[in-house]
Enzyme design. Structure first.
Site, PDB file in Angstrom:
ATOM      1  N   ASP A   6      -0.833 -12.318  -2.927  1.00 57.86           N
ATOM      2  CA  ASP A   6      -0.769 -11.048  -2.526  1.00 57.86           C
ATOM      3  C   ASP A   6      -1.545 -10.616  -1.217  1.00 57.86           C
ATOM      4  O   ASP A   6      -2.723 -11.000  -0.968  1.00 57.86           O
ATOM      5  CB  ASP A   6      -1.587  -9.995  -3.603  1.00 57.86           C
ATOM      6  CG  ASP A   6      -2.159  -8.564  -3.163  1.00 57.86           C
ATOM      7  OD1 ASP A   6      -1.329  -7.936  -2.331  1.00 57.86           O
ATOM      8  OD2 ASP A   6      -3.149  -8.024  -3.633  1.00 57.86           O
ATOM      9  N   ASN A   9      -3.979  -5.854   3.645  1.00 56.97           N
ATOM     10  CA  ASN A   9      -4.393  -5.802   4.975  1.00 56.97           C
ATOM     11  C   ASN A   9      -5.681  -6.223   5.331  1.00 56.97           C
ATOM     12  O   ASN A   9      -6.120  -6.685   6.609  1.00 56.97           O
ATOM     13  CB  ASN A   9      -4.552  -4.175   5.279  1.00 56.97           C
ATOM     14  CG  ASN A   9      -3.179  -3.689   5.603  1.00 56.97           C
ATOM     15  OD1 ASN A   9      -2.460  -3.617   6.506  1.00 56.97           O
ATOM     16  ND2 ASN A   9      -2.819  -2.793   4.573  1.00 56.97           N
ATOM     17  N   ILE A  12      -6.138 -11.902   1.512  1.00 57.04           N
ATOM     18  CA  ILE A  12      -4.793 -12.518   0.877  1.00 57.04           C
ATOM     19  C   ILE A  12      -5.647 -12.993  -0.774  1.00 57.04           C
ATOM     20  O   ILE A  12      -6.410 -13.702  -0.737  1.00 57.04           O
ATOM     21  CB  ILE A  12      -4.447 -13.997   1.653  1.00 57.04           C
ATOM     22  CG1 ILE A  12      -3.935 -13.594   2.934  1.00 57.04           C
ATOM     23  CG2 ILE A  12      -3.010 -14.516   0.561  1.00 57.04           C
ATOM     24  CD1 ILE A  12      -3.266 -14.638   3.903  1.00 57.04           C
ATOM     25  N   TYR A 100      11.744   7.374  -4.831  1.00 54.27           N
ATOM     26  CA  TYR A 100      11.428   7.731  -3.405  1.00 54.27           C
ATOM     27  C   TYR A 100      12.731   8.119  -2.499  1.00 54.27           C
ATOM     28  O   TYR A 100      13.688   7.568  -3.072  1.00 54.27           O
ATOM     29  CB  TYR A 100      10.971   6.365  -2.515  1.00 54.27           C
ATOM     30  CG  TYR A 100       9.385   6.497  -2.144  1.00 54.27           C
ATOM     31  CD1 TYR A 100       8.272   7.176  -3.013  1.00 54.27           C
ATOM     32  CD2 TYR A 100       9.078   6.038  -0.919  1.00 54.27           C
ATOM     33  CE1 TYR A 100       7.267   7.006  -2.461  1.00 54.27           C
ATOM     34  CE2 TYR A 100       7.679   6.242  -0.766  1.00 54.27           C
ATOM     35  CZ  TYR A 100       6.669   6.636  -1.512  1.00 54.27           C
ATOM     36  OH  TYR A 100       5.348   6.592  -1.129  1.00 54.27           O
ATOM     37  N   ALA A 108       5.401  -3.064  -0.797  1.00 51.99           N
ATOM     38  CA  ALA A 108       5.484  -4.255  -2.054  1.00 51.99           C
ATOM     39  C   ALA A 108       4.465  -4.321  -2.830  1.00 51.99           C
ATOM     40  O   ALA A 108       4.563  -4.661  -4.111  1.00 51.99           O
ATOM     41  CB  ALA A 108       5.828  -5.487  -1.243  1.00 51.99           C
ATOM     42  N   ASP A 109       3.013  -3.873  -2.251  1.00 53.42           N
ATOM     43  CA  ASP A 109       2.196  -3.902  -3.265  1.00 53.42           C
ATOM     44  C   ASP A 109       2.128  -3.155  -4.446  1.00 53.42           C
ATOM     45  O   ASP A 109       1.763  -3.266  -5.416  1.00 53.42           O
ATOM     46  CB  ASP A 109       0.686  -3.945  -2.438  1.00 53.42           C
ATOM     47  CG  ASP A 109       0.659  -2.527  -1.667  1.00 53.42           C
ATOM     48  OD1 ASP A 109       1.758  -2.021  -1.328  1.00 53.42           O
ATOM     49  OD2 ASP A 109      -0.451  -2.100  -1.346  1.00 53.42           O
ATOM     50  N   ARG A 110       2.642  -1.618  -4.042  1.00 52.25           N
ATOM     51  CA  ARG A 110       2.898  -0.680  -5.071  1.00 52.25           C
ATOM     52  C   ARG A 110       3.660  -1.197  -6.140  1.00 52.25           C
ATOM     53  O   ARG A 110       3.750  -0.603  -7.288  1.00 52.25           O
ATOM     54  CB  ARG A 110       3.287   0.551  -4.329  1.00 52.25           C
ATOM     55  CG  ARG A 110       2.022   1.040  -3.498  1.00 52.25           C
ATOM     56  CD  ARG A 110       2.360   2.270  -2.471  1.00 52.25           C
ATOM     57  NE  ARG A 110       2.391   3.256  -3.439  1.00 52.25           N
ATOM     58  CZ  ARG A 110       2.835   4.947  -2.998  1.00 52.25           C
ATOM     59  NH1 ARG A 110       3.478   4.792  -1.913  1.00 52.25           N
ATOM     60  NH2 ARG A 110       2.519   5.566  -3.837  1.00 52.25           N
ATOM     61  N   ASP A 130      -4.884   1.831  -7.048  1.00 55.90           N
ATOM     62  CA  ASP A 130      -5.320   0.608  -6.909  1.00 55.90           C
ATOM     63  C   ASP A 130      -6.352   0.731  -5.473  1.00 55.90           C
ATOM     64  O   ASP A 130      -5.797   1.503  -4.407  1.00 55.90           O
ATOM     65  CB  ASP A 130      -4.136  -0.105  -5.940  1.00 55.90           C
ATOM     66  CG  ASP A 130      -4.363  -1.518  -5.813  1.00 55.90           C
ATOM     67  OD1 ASP A 130      -5.282  -1.758  -5.289  1.00 55.90           O
ATOM     68  OD2 ASP A 130      -3.306  -2.397  -5.728  1.00 55.90           O
ATOM     69  N   THR A 185     -29.871   8.822   5.629  1.00 55.02           N
ATOM     70  CA  THR A 185     -28.649   8.806   6.381  1.00 55.02           C
ATOM     71  C   THR A 185     -27.964   7.777   5.689  1.00 55.02           C
ATOM     72  O   THR A 185     -26.449   8.201   5.131  1.00 55.02           O
ATOM     73  CB  THR A 185     -28.609   8.433   7.826  1.00 55.02           C
ATOM     74  OG1 THR A 185     -29.213   9.329   8.474  1.00 55.02           O
ATOM     75  CG2 THR A 185     -27.210   8.155   8.192  1.00 55.02           C
TER      76      THR A 185
END
Length: 256
Positions: A6, A9, A12, A100, A108-110, A130, A185
């Protein structure tokens, strides 16, 4: 053995299946793009370190949301494993009806998440959340129709934006918090990140349920790196951290 990859961003995420059982998992950063040789050397070394002979890998399946790594990924599989990988992309059998307007736009991940969810929880209306670099929310009907959903900045992405786009706000540890009021903070950022995501999940799940699943409450499934962060809030019916790898294995079966 089957190697599932997988490519996200940030990382992997790799898994090895032996006779349908996930036996090994490991990760590599994807923020630094690697050549096919770098990827190949890493994968073979990581497999060996986890007690897997790389020569026992018979098939490779992958999904990627990072287009500029795809060529290196395919070349790596061909050179270092002598395997043509199955990469989840338009035209691949998924068993889904895509709702869609343009099915090619769905990441592709979805798709892999949806396939994994249907495999693990068949004949149910589903909402899959996710928690990755982006947090995605997907609605899938019991008839295997991928309706769509939501995409919002993930927890780490939101924190990085605060740090990089402001003059004085620091990077913080992302963790569960008890109080909704931060008294430093750092605590204020942690509280804001945590409770805003709790509220976001509750609101989106409720709205999607009312809009498309009003007659049959959906099963809410959480996956991704930060899914366990919210365990005590009882936001989900199931937590399936390896959902996307299960979906990739299913893609391989459907396209055999």
């Amino acid at each position: 053995m089957i190697l599932a990859l997988d490519v996200g961003n940030s990382q992997i995420y790799c898994g090895v299946f032996d006779e349908g059982k996930l036996v090994v998992q490991f990760r590599r950063t994807s923020t630094v793009r690697g050549s096919s040789d770098e990827l190949g050397v890493f994968l073979r070394a990581a497999l060996r370190e986890n007690g897997i002979d790389p020569n026992n890998v018979a098939q490779i399946t992958a999904c990627s949301v990072v287009p500029d790594i795809n060529y290196s990924l395919r070349a790596c599989c061909q050179k270092y494993f002598n395997i043509e990988p199955l990469i989840l992309r338009p035209g691949i059998r998924t068993g889904l009806k895509i709702g869609y307007k343009d099915p090619k736009e769905v990441g592709a991940d979805r798709i892999a998440d949806a396939m994994g969810a249907i495999k693990l929880f068949p004949d149910r209306n589903l909402i899959v959340i996710d928690f990755g670099t982006a947090t995605t929310v997907c609605a899938i009907t019991r008839d295997r129709e991928f309706l769509g959903g939501n995409i919002v900045p993930g927890l780490r992405l939101a924190m990085d934006a605060l740090e990089s786009k402001t003059a004085q706000l620091p990077s913080v540890e992302i963790k569960p918090v008890r109080s909704s009021i931060g008294r430093t903070t750092v605590e204020s950022i942690q509280s804001g990140l945590y409770w805003s995501n709790v509220g976001m999940v509750k609101e989106l799940v409720q709205r999607i349920s009312d809009e498309v699943f009003s007659d049959d409450r959906p099963l809410v499934i959480a996956t991704g790196g930060f899914c366990h962060l919210f365990n005590r809030e009882k936001l989900f019916d199931r937590v399936a951290p390896d959902l996307i790898l299960t979906g990739l294995l299913e893609a391989l079966r459907l396209n055999a």
